[in-house]
Design an enzyme around this catalytic site. Structure first.
Site, mmCIF file in Angstrom:
data_model
loop_
_atom_site.group_PDB
_atom_site.id
_atom_site.type_symbol
_atom_site.label_atom_id
_atom_site.label_comp_id
_atom_site.label_asym_id
_atom_site.label_seq_id
_atom_site.Cartn_x
_atom_site.Cartn_y
_atom_site.Cartn_z
ATOM 1 N N TYR A 78 0.836 -1.214 0.000
ATOM 2 C CA TYR A 78 0.000 0.000 0.000
ATOM 3 C C TYR A 78 0.865 1.256 0.000
ATOM 4 O O TYR A 78 0.628 2.190 -0.753
ATOM 5 C CB TYR A 78 -0.934 0.006 1.216
ATOM 6 C CG TYR A 78 -1.975 1.087 1.118
ATOM 7 C CD1 TYR A 78 -3.246 0.807 0.623
ATOM 8 C CD2 TYR A 78 -1.686 2.397 1.501
ATOM 9 C CE1 TYR A 78 -4.194 1.804 0.509
ATOM 10 C CE2 TYR A 78 -2.628 3.399 1.382
ATOM 11 C CZ TYR A 78 -3.897 3.098 0.884
ATOM 12 O OH TYR A 78 -4.832 4.090 0.759
ATOM 13 N N PHE A 122 -6.542 19.244 -25.424
ATOM 14 C CA PHE A 122 -7.193 17.945 -25.596
ATOM 15 C C PHE A 122 -8.596 18.015 -24.972
ATOM 16 O O PHE A 122 -8.824 18.801 -24.069
ATOM 17 C CB PHE A 122 -6.347 16.879 -24.901
ATOM 18 C CG PHE A 122 -6.828 15.480 -25.136
ATOM 19 C CD1 PHE A 122 -6.655 14.886 -26.378
ATOM 20 C CD2 PHE A 122 -7.465 14.760 -24.139
ATOM 21 C CE1 PHE A 122 -7.105 13.589 -26.603
ATOM 22 C CE2 PHE A 122 -7.911 13.463 -24.362
ATOM 23 C CZ PHE A 122 -7.728 12.878 -25.601
ATOM 24 N N ASP A 123 -9.531 17.179 -25.436
ATOM 25 C CA ASP A 123 -10.917 17.364 -24.964
ATOM 26 C C ASP A 123 -11.093 17.195 -23.454
ATOM 27 O O ASP A 123 -11.828 17.956 -22.828
ATOM 28 C CB ASP A 123 -11.941 16.548 -25.775
ATOM 29 C CG ASP A 123 -11.612 15.075 -25.874
ATOM 30 O OD1 ASP A 123 -10.690 14.632 -25.182
ATOM 31 O OD2 ASP A 123 -12.289 14.361 -26.643
ATOM 32 N N ASP A 173 1.373 18.800 -21.678
ATOM 33 C CA ASP A 173 0.443 17.669 -21.750
ATOM 34 C C ASP A 173 1.164 16.666 -22.654
ATOM 35 O O ASP A 173 1.227 16.817 -23.864
ATOM 36 C CB ASP A 173 -0.888 18.137 -22.339
ATOM 37 C CG ASP A 173 -1.895 17.000 -22.473
ATOM 38 O OD1 ASP A 173 -1.533 15.837 -22.184
ATOM 39 O OD2 ASP A 173 -3.040 17.265 -22.875
ATOM 40 N N ALA A 216 1.216 13.238 -23.414
ATOM 41 C CA ALA A 216 0.796 11.883 -23.815
ATOM 42 C C ALA A 216 1.689 11.294 -24.912
ATOM 43 O O ALA A 216 2.027 10.124 -24.881
ATOM 44 C CB ALA A 216 -0.659 11.906 -24.274
ATOM 45 N N LYS A 242 -0.614 6.211 -23.955
ATOM 46 C CA LYS A 242 -0.078 6.518 -25.283
ATOM 47 C C LYS A 242 1.411 6.133 -25.285
ATOM 48 O O LYS A 242 1.744 4.967 -25.418
ATOM 49 C CB LYS A 242 -0.263 7.994 -25.642
ATOM 50 C CG LYS A 242 -1.631 8.670 -25.598
ATOM 51 C CD LYS A 242 -2.831 7.933 -25.342
ATOM 52 C CE LYS A 242 -4.132 8.699 -25.353
ATOM 53 N NZ LYS A 242 -4.274 9.904 -24.582
ATOM 54 N N HIS A 286 -20.901 12.037 -29.012
ATOM 55 C CA HIS A 286 -20.399 11.046 -29.974
ATOM 56 C C HIS A 286 -20.321 9.628 -29.406
ATOM 57 O O HIS A 286 -20.470 8.661 -30.128
ATOM 58 C CB HIS A 286 -19.038 11.471 -30.535
ATOM 59 C CG HIS A 286 -17.975 11.666 -29.502
ATOM 60 N ND1 HIS A 286 -18.005 12.716 -28.600
ATOM 61 C CD2 HIS A 286 -16.881 10.949 -29.207
ATOM 62 C CE1 HIS A 286 -16.955 12.624 -27.812
ATOM 63 N NE2 HIS A 286 -16.249 11.555 -28.150
HETATM 64 C C1 LIG Z 1 -5.334 10.746 -23.984
HETATM 65 C C2 LIG Z 1 -4.965 12.135 -23.683
HETATM 66 C C3 LIG Z 1 -5.339 12.759 -22.495
HETATM 67 C C4 LIG Z 1 -6.214 12.067 -21.465
HETATM 68 O O1 LIG Z 1 -5.657 10.905 -21.033
HETATM 69 P P1 LIG Z 1 -6.511 9.603 -20.636
HETATM 70 O O2 LIG Z 1 -5.445 8.633 -20.270
HETATM 71 O O3 LIG Z 1 -7.317 9.190 -21.823
HETATM 72 O O4 LIG Z 1 -7.363 9.977 -19.484
HETATM 73 C C5 LIG Z 1 -4.924 14.054 -22.279
HETATM 74 N N1 LIG Z 1 -4.194 14.711 -23.204
HETATM 75 C C6 LIG Z 1 -3.825 14.146 -24.362
HETATM 76 C C7 LIG Z 1 -3.005 14.919 -25.338
HETATM 77 C C8 LIG Z 1 -4.201 12.846 -24.646
HETATM 78 O O5 LIG Z 1 -3.853 12.298 -25.817
#
Ligand SMILES: *Cc1c(COP(=O)(O)O)cnc(C)c1O
Length: 458
Positions: free
Chosen positions: A72, A124-125, A214, A216, A257, A449
């Site tokens: 833990y 990103f969304d 950000d 990813a 990613k 969507h």
């Molecule tokens: C996928 C992604 C996120 C969100 O990450 P999740 O692991 O899907 O929650 C944020 N920013 C970018 C650029 C992403 O590609």
């Protein structure tokens, strides 16, 4: 003769995939209300829905899974992950989270307030969602060139320094940080140059602001810097990554990613105050600090994934495959967002299905046609995804209407790419016979969507 390019790995384990008949797919598509998210994965032959969490782990990663320490508190797996992140990013403080949006939630809970303005390049969304749900504004400062799908420039994901400067001049009191997405997903997996990161740093310093990456797809971004930007050809991906992060103050990461794991994420930063602030939200939302939202075994696998995917050969194999698919589309004359990005191809549906009215959603129609043709599942990044205007409740037809074909990491072979391209060509060849699209029968108010129900008009 010159030896052809080949993958930097060989295959040790395989997963069977199944073809289906057109009749079966027509039935399944109807049962799914013409929404590809509603299909079962067995109904898909080649899945290009997303590159998120769909990558194949290596033998080293699976071996690391067995070494997971599920304690833990104080898990050695956490320290393995933290050490790897320290080495790759230079950031000292690390908070693991269950995925990227959780990293956003934890960090933004500390930093974003009602009335905040967060400038960046095509947020990103989920990033935008976490900003807007706090009654703050995500201000898009991407270069205008990103909107022209046919323009070939090497760093189409860049921040426009003039727009950023203007945003800071106007709103600096309310700006908690600047966020730069590498690569820029929304603009088509387009990279951001080191030069641009330097410009962002200089503007941030001028206004005393911090910068979040950000991240990813940071490794793919580093690959593009190495192969496209002057002065980086002889640097390793790890050197480039370290330099990119040296220009920032912290990062949020979706490990699904470029971490090549199926689930996971983290926050990393060089600032103790951000760490202390975010910590307070990690514990209630995600879990104790040495696991956040992750299992010990998943942290081990992520540590290895980050190390492997910041090696040139792995990235070269991946980007080569995406470029291979793009080359086939070029051969067939199918228009897509140029130059091809790191993780996906975005087919310009408006330019393919020119006879389908906007009101009948050309990109969604193309996604359906491609699935019916060969069982290939893509994703509409267009007018359905754009949702309705919150005030007028009208559909938003102002942006691009794209069919995104994501390429999962280390999953499919170039032969699968040939099938995708041939299926798309067959649809493309009969594009002028496709004159009708789909109509919405039911939709959710936001993020429609995922659950929208459609009726086919053709
Ligand atoms: C996928 C992604 C996120 C969100 O990450 P999740 O692991 O899907 O929650 C944020 N920013 C970018 C650029 C992403 O590609």
């Amino acid at each position: 003769m010159e030896l052809p390019f080949a993958e930097s790995w060989r295959i040790k384990m395989v997963e069977p995939i199944k073809k289906s008949t057109r009749e079966e797919r027509e039935q399944w598509m109807k049962e799914a209300d013409y929404n590809l998210f509603q299909l079962r994965s067995e109904q898909v032959y080649i899945d290009c829905l997303t590159d998120s969490g769909t990558g194949a782990m290596s033998d080293r990663q699976w071996a690391a899974v067995m070494m997971g320490d599920e304690s833990y508190a104080g898990s050695s797996s956490f320290f393995h992950l933290k050490d790897t992140i320290n080495k790759i990013t230079g950031f000292e403080y690390v908070i693991p989270t269950h995925q990227g949006r959780a990293a956003e939630n934890v960090l933004f809970s500390h930093l974003v307030k009602a009335g905040s303005v967060v400038p960046g390049n095509s947020h990103f969304d989920t990033t935008k969602g976490h900003i807007e749900s706090r009654k703050a504004t995500a201000l898009d400062c991407t270069i205008d060139e990103a909107k022209d799908t046919q323009l070939e420039i090497p760093f189409k994901g860049n921040v426009d320094p003039k727009k950023l400067e203007k945003a800071l001049a106007e709103h600096h009191e309310n700006v908690p940080f600047i966020i730069v997405t590498i690569t820029n997903n929304t603009a088509g997996g387009q990279p951001v140059s080191m030069q641009n990161l330097r410009e962002v740093r200089a503007i941030a310093d001028k206004y005393g602001k911090r910068v979040v990456l950000d991240s990813a797809r940071f490794a793919e971004n580093a690959y593009f810097i190495k192969t496209r930007e002057e002065g980086y050809a002889d640097k390793t991906i790890k050197e480039i990554a370290l330099e990119m992060f040296s220009l920032a103050d912290g990062m949020t990461m979706s490990a699904k990613k470029d971490g090549i794991v199926n689930m996971g994420g983290f926050i990393a930063t060089r600032h103790e105050d951000w760490y202390e602030g975010a910590k307070r939200f990690c514990i209630p939302f995600e879990g104790y600090l040495t696991y956040g939202g992750m299992n010990g075994r998943d942290m081990e696998a992520l540590a290895v994934g980050l190390d492997e995917n910041t090696e040139f050969e792995n990235l070269e194999t991946r980007i080569h495959q995406v470029e291979f698919l793009a080359g086939l589309l070029d051969e067939y004359g199918i228009p897509y967002q140029r130059p091809v990005g790191g993780h996906a191809i975005f087919v310009d549906a408006d330019k393919v299905l020119t006879k389908v009215p906007k009101e009948e959603f050309p990109a969604q129609t193309l996604a359906i046609e491609l699935y019916l043709e060969a069982g290939v599942r893509g994703c509409e990044i267009g007018y359905i995804l754009a949702d309705r205007d919150p005030v007028t409740r009208e559909n938003r037809f102002g942006g691009l209407d794209l069919l995104r074909l994501c390429v999962a990491r280390r999953v499919y072979t170039d032969n699968h790419m040939r099938v995708i391209a041939a299926a798309l060509k067959n649809v493309f060849d009969r594009r002028n016979e496709i004159t009708r699209g789909v109509e919405i029968v039911w939709e959710a108010e936001l993020m429609r969507h995922f659950t929208v129900k459609l009726k086919k008009l053709f």
